[in-house]
Scaffold this motif. Structure first.
Motif, PDB file in Angstrom:
ATOM      1  N   ALA A  13       0.993  -1.240  -0.070  1.00 24.82           N
ATOM      2  CA  ALA A  13      -0.352   0.006  -0.098  1.00 24.82           C
ATOM      3  C   ALA A  13       0.820   1.271  -0.150  1.00 24.82           C
ATOM      4  N   CYS A  14       2.110   1.303   0.751  1.00 25.30           N
ATOM      5  CA  CYS A  14       3.032   2.381   0.927  1.00 25.30           C
ATOM      6  C   CYS A  14       3.432   2.678  -0.331  1.00 25.30           C
ATOM      7  N   TYR A  17       1.050   3.989  -2.870  1.00 25.20           N
ATOM      8  CA  TYR A  17       0.605   5.505  -2.857  1.00 25.20           C
ATOM      9  C   TYR A  17       1.739   6.379  -3.052  1.00 25.20           C
ATOM     10  N   GLN A  20       1.588   6.551  -6.955  1.00 22.43           N
ATOM     11  CA  GLN A  20       0.348   7.500  -7.231  1.00 22.43           C
ATOM     12  C   GLN A  20       1.023   8.745  -7.148  1.00 22.43           C
ATOM     13  N   GLY A  21       1.881   9.267  -6.156  1.00 19.13           N
ATOM     14  CA  GLY A  21       2.419  10.482  -5.983  1.00 19.13           C
ATOM     15  C   GLY A  21       3.326  10.669  -6.995  1.00 19.13           C
ATOM     16  N   MET A  80      -4.767  -0.488  -8.254  1.00 18.93           N
ATOM     17  CA  MET A  80      -3.521   0.505  -8.671  1.00 18.93           C
ATOM     18  C   MET A  80      -3.497   0.565 -10.466  1.00 18.93           C
TER      19      MET A  80
END
Length: 183
Positions: A13-14, A17, A20-21, A80
């Motif tokens: 998950a990290c 994310y 995504q950034g 994702m």
């Protein structure tokens, strides 16, 4: 053993994310470069570095986590990949979409359902692009994915989970919308 799965889920998950950034930075930099009157090597370098980092995250993490033992990790990964391909059409290639296709055969119905939902969104996007651009070539990648997983999609119309069957019917309807022979 269970704590390792939880840790792997949190780490995935990290990383997702973070990816995504990086996608957002790449998109914003691309927009800034487009708005800029002159070509800036710093923008182009940042775009290239962002793209390279995203590729490495994808190769090192996402492509492996889509086959994880924990269903919640696989589900997160499918979402994702789909977000990446929907938000950034340049990633709508077989290298990325093949993992969504692989999720169509997952043992968990929630993951199969999410894969079908993501393909429905992809086909809706392709139809919108075709209408807006009036070009059939905009759908080549979508048609290739469709050809590759057509048999699996049709087989899923007899899935054990009724909600998956309903999503597959919607997907087949979208496939017809792209003028692709389903049967």
């Amino acid at each position: 053993m269970r704590s390792h799965r939880n840790l792997r889920f949190v780490a995935t998950a990290c990383i997702l994310y973070l990816a995504q950034g990086v996608m957002e930075v790449e998109k914003e930099t691309q927009e800034a470069l487009t708005k800029s009157k002159r070509k800036s090597s710093s923008y182009e370098t940042l775009i290239k570095e962002s793209h390279d980092l995203l590729e490495q995250l994808y190769i090192q993490v996402v492509s492996h986590r889509v086959r994880d033992v924990a269903p919640q990790t696989r589900l997160l990964t499918v979402v994702m990949i789909s977000e990446l391909t929907h938000c950034y059409p340049k990633y709508q290639t077989d290298d990325y979409l093949k993992y969504v296709g692989t999720a169509l055969g997952d043992s968990e119905s929630t993951i199969r359902l999410e894969a079908v939902r993501q393909l429905v969104q992809l086909y809706c996007f392709a139809r919108t692009v075709r209408i807006r651009l009036r070009e059939d070539d905009a759908n080549d990648v979508v048609r290739d994915v469709l050809r590759r997983y057509k048999a699996r999609i049709l087989f899923m119309s007899r899935d054990s989970a009724p909600v998956v069957i309903m999503a597959v019917v919607t997907l087949i309807d979208e496939m017809k919308g792209l003028c692709f022979p389903v049967l």
